[in-house]
Design a protein around this motif. Structure first.
Motif, PDB file in Angstrom:
ATOM      1  N   GLU A 130       0.826  -1.210   0.000  1.00  0.00           N
ATOM      2  CA  GLU A 130       0.000   0.000   0.000  1.00  0.00           C
ATOM      3  C   GLU A 130       0.866   1.268   0.000  1.00  0.00           C
ATOM      4  N   ASN A 131       2.099   1.125   0.472  1.00  0.00           N
ATOM      5  CA  ASN A 131       2.930   2.324   0.567  1.00  0.00           C
ATOM      6  C   ASN A 131       4.421   2.001   0.708  1.00  0.00           C
ATOM      7  N   THR A 132       5.149   2.094  -0.389  1.00  0.00           N
ATOM      8  CA  THR A 132       6.602   1.917  -0.286  1.00  0.00           C
ATOM      9  C   THR A 132       7.305   3.274  -0.266  1.00  0.00           C
ATOM     10  N   GLU A 133       6.522   4.322  -0.380  1.00  0.00           N
ATOM     11  CA  GLU A 133       7.120   5.655  -0.421  1.00  0.00           C
ATOM     12  C   GLU A 133       7.861   5.936   0.889  1.00  0.00           C
ATOM     13  N   GLY A 134       8.962   6.608   0.784  1.00  0.00           N
ATOM     14  CA  GLY A 134       9.735   6.904   1.992  1.00  0.00           C
ATOM     15  C   GLY A 134      10.658   5.760   2.370  1.00  0.00           C
ATOM     16  N   ARG A 135      10.677   4.697   1.551  1.00  0.00           N
ATOM     17  CA  ARG A 135      11.545   3.552   1.865  1.00  0.00           C
ATOM     18  C   ARG A 135      12.443   3.273   0.668  1.00  0.00           C
ATOM     19  N   PRO A 136      13.605   3.936   0.638  1.00  0.00           N
ATOM     20  CA  PRO A 136      14.451   3.878  -0.554  1.00  0.00           C
ATOM     21  C   PRO A 136      14.915   2.467  -0.902  1.00  0.00           C
ATOM     22  N   LEU A 137      15.031   1.579   0.078  1.00  0.00           N
ATOM     23  CA  LEU A 137      15.510   0.236  -0.255  1.00  0.00           C
ATOM     24  C   LEU A 137      14.472  -0.562  -1.043  1.00  0.00           C
ATOM     25  N   LEU A 138      13.227  -0.078  -1.027  1.00  0.00           N
ATOM     26  CA  LEU A 138      12.165  -0.800  -1.747  1.00  0.00           C
ATOM     27  C   LEU A 138      11.786  -0.135  -3.057  1.00  0.00           C
ATOM     28  N   ASN A 139      12.205   1.102  -3.207  1.00  0.00           N
ATOM     29  CA  ASN A 139      11.780   1.892  -4.366  1.00  0.00           C
ATOM     30  C   ASN A 139      12.231   1.301  -5.684  1.00  0.00           C
ATOM     31  N   GLY A 140      11.280   1.098  -6.575  1.00  0.00           N
ATOM     32  CA  GLY A 140      11.637   0.631  -7.909  1.00  0.00           C
ATOM     33  C   GLY A 140      12.072  -0.824  -7.942  1.00  0.00           C
ATOM     34  N   GLN A 141      11.992  -1.528  -6.801  1.00  0.00           N
ATOM     35  CA  GLN A 141      12.403  -2.934  -6.764  1.00  0.00           C
ATOM     36  C   GLN A 141      11.147  -3.803  -6.775  1.00  0.00           C
ATOM     37  N   GLU A 142      11.338  -5.044  -7.130  1.00  0.00           N
ATOM     38  CA  GLU A 142      10.215  -5.977  -7.039  1.00  0.00           C
ATOM     39  C   GLU A 142      10.009  -6.252  -5.548  1.00  0.00           C
ATOM     40  N   LEU A 143       8.832  -5.888  -5.045  1.00  0.00           N
ATOM     41  CA  LEU A 143       8.642  -5.822  -3.583  1.00  0.00           C
ATOM     42  C   LEU A 143       8.888  -7.156  -2.882  1.00  0.00           C
ATOM     43  N   ARG A 144       8.203  -8.196  -3.350  1.00  0.00           N
ATOM     44  CA  ARG A 144       8.285  -9.456  -2.610  1.00  0.00           C
ATOM     45  C   ARG A 144       9.709 -10.037  -2.607  1.00  0.00           C
ATOM     46  N   ALA A 145      10.340  -9.998  -3.770  1.00  0.00           N
ATOM     47  CA  ALA A 145      11.697 -10.556  -3.866  1.00  0.00           C
ATOM     48  C   ALA A 145      12.657  -9.768  -2.974  1.00  0.00           C
ATOM     49  N   THR A 146      12.498  -8.465  -2.937  1.00  0.00           N
ATOM     50  CA  THR A 146      13.379  -7.634  -2.112  1.00  0.00           C
ATOM     51  C   THR A 146      13.161  -7.932  -0.628  1.00  0.00           C
ATOM     52  N   LEU A 147      11.897  -8.053  -0.254  1.00  0.00           N
ATOM     53  CA  LEU A 147      11.598  -8.355   1.150  1.00  0.00           C
ATOM     54  C   LEU A 147      12.162  -9.721   1.533  1.00  0.00           C
ATOM     55  N   GLU A 148      12.009 -10.683   0.626  1.00  0.00           N
ATOM     56  CA  GLU A 148      12.520 -12.033   0.924  1.00  0.00           C
ATOM     57  C   GLU A 148      14.024 -12.001   1.161  1.00  0.00           C
ATOM     58  N   LYS A 149      14.714 -11.260   0.295  1.00  0.00           N
ATOM     59  CA  LYS A 149      16.176 -11.177   0.426  1.00  0.00           C
ATOM     60  C   LYS A 149      16.571 -10.531   1.754  1.00  0.00           C
ATOM     61  N   LEU A 150      15.895  -9.410   2.065  1.00  0.00           N
ATOM     62  CA  LEU A 150      16.224  -8.691   3.308  1.00  0.00           C
ATOM     63  C   LEU A 150      15.927  -9.560   4.526  1.00  0.00           C
ATOM     64  N   LEU A 151      14.761 -10.203   4.506  1.00  0.00           N
ATOM     65  CA  LEU A 151      14.370 -11.015   5.659  1.00  0.00           C
ATOM     66  C   LEU A 151      15.320 -12.193   5.842  1.00  0.00           C
ATOM     67  N   GLU A 152      15.734 -12.772   4.727  1.00  0.00           N
ATOM     68  CA  GLU A 152      16.657 -13.900   4.820  1.00  0.00           C
ATOM     69  C   GLU A 152      17.967 -13.465   5.481  1.00  0.00           C
ATOM     70  N   LYS A 153      18.437 -12.276   5.107  1.00  0.00           N
ATOM     71  CA  LYS A 153      19.694 -11.765   5.673  1.00  0.00           C
ATOM     72  C   LYS A 153      19.530 -11.376   7.137  1.00  0.00           C
ATOM     73  N   ARG A 154      18.329 -10.879   7.484  1.00  0.00           N
ATOM     74  CA  ARG A 154      18.192 -10.228   8.790  1.00  0.00           C
ATOM     75  C   ARG A 154      17.501 -11.038   9.864  1.00  0.00           C
ATOM     76  N   GLU A 155      16.730 -12.033   9.456  1.00  0.00           N
ATOM     77  CA  GLU A 155      15.902 -12.735  10.456  1.00  0.00           C
ATOM     78  C   GLU A 155      16.743 -13.227  11.647  1.00  0.00           C
ATOM     79  N   SER A 156      17.906 -13.829  11.350  1.00  0.00           N
ATOM     80  CA  SER A 156      18.699 -14.378  12.458  1.00  0.00           C
ATOM     81  C   SER A 156      19.253 -13.235  13.324  1.00  0.00           C
ATOM     82  N   LEU A 157      19.552 -12.096  12.701  1.00  0.00           N
ATOM     83  CA  LEU A 157      20.042 -10.953  13.484  1.00  0.00           C
ATOM     84  C   LEU A 157      18.945 -10.433  14.408  1.00  0.00           C
ATOM     85  N   TYR A 158      17.712 -10.351  13.877  1.00  0.00           N
ATOM     86  CA  TYR A 158      16.605  -9.886  14.719  1.00  0.00           C
ATOM     87  C   TYR A 158      16.434 -10.822  15.915  1.00  0.00           C
TER      88      TYR A 158
END
Ligand code: S3P
Length: 173
Positions: free
Chosen positions: A113-141
């Motif tokens: 509904e709103n990717t504005e204000g989130r430069p890491l998501l801008n112009g990227q394919e949303l789901r694939a980008t989120l999957e990549k980020l979550l894969e990298k970060r889940e264990s850190l969280y």
């Protein structure tokens, strides 16, 4: 009282949960992204565009150093705060860290509904980008958190954190 620190992915509702928690517990609310924007007098997308992500991460680190000196705050963090272990160390000094955990579907739904204000998501394919980020970060969280909160419903999350914090206060008094 210890700070309440909210970590988690973009779209996990850290700011909404944090504002409500602060209101309910009558504590000050701070949001690392908003503090950065105030300090720079620029929006997060402008900072990324003009100076790049590394510069933003330095600002983020400095803000975390500063707010970690206070207590009694409710702190909403940017989704990338856990990338730098110094941030996690500092936030934990006087804070209890809650990971607001969401699956990809929920994150995608909220962010679509709103990717504005989130430069890491801008112009990227949303789901694939989120999957990549979550894969990298889940264990850190998970490693960074004192508590992992399955965050299906914002109101339920607020109530759960409130209850946990109140229980801990009673136990320590
Ligand atoms: C980022 C998340 C954003 C913001 C910046 C980078 C990230 O905060 O700090 O765009 O690396 O995940 P929110 O999690 O509040 O969207």
């Amino acid at each position: 009282m210890k700070n309440i620190v909210l970590i988690g992915m973009m779209g996990s509702g850290k700011s909404s949960v944090g504002k409500r928690l602060a209101h309910n517990l009558d504590r000050p609310f701070v949001d690392t992204d908003s503090l950065i924007e105030q300090r720079e007098s620029r929006s997060i997308p402008e900072i990324f565009e003009l100076y790049g992500e590394n510069y933003f991460r330095k600002l983020e680190r400095d803000i975390v150093r500063e707010i970690s000196e206070s207590d009694n705050l409710v702190i909403a963090t940017g989704g990338g705060i856990v990338i730098n272990s110094e941030n996690v160390h500092n936030l934990k000094q006087r804070g209890e860290v809650f990971y607001l955990r969401n699956g990809i579907d929920a994150l995608e739904k909220r962010l679509s509904e709103n990717t504005e204000g989130r430069p890491l998501l801008n112009g990227q394919e949303l789901r694939a980008t989120l999957e990549k980020l979550l894969e990298k970060r889940e264990s850190l969280y998970i490693e960074s958190a004192d508590r992992v909160i399955d965050n299906d419903d914002l109101e339920a999350t607020v109530n759960l954190i409130k209850r946990l914090v109140n229980e801990e206060m009673e136990e320590s008094s």
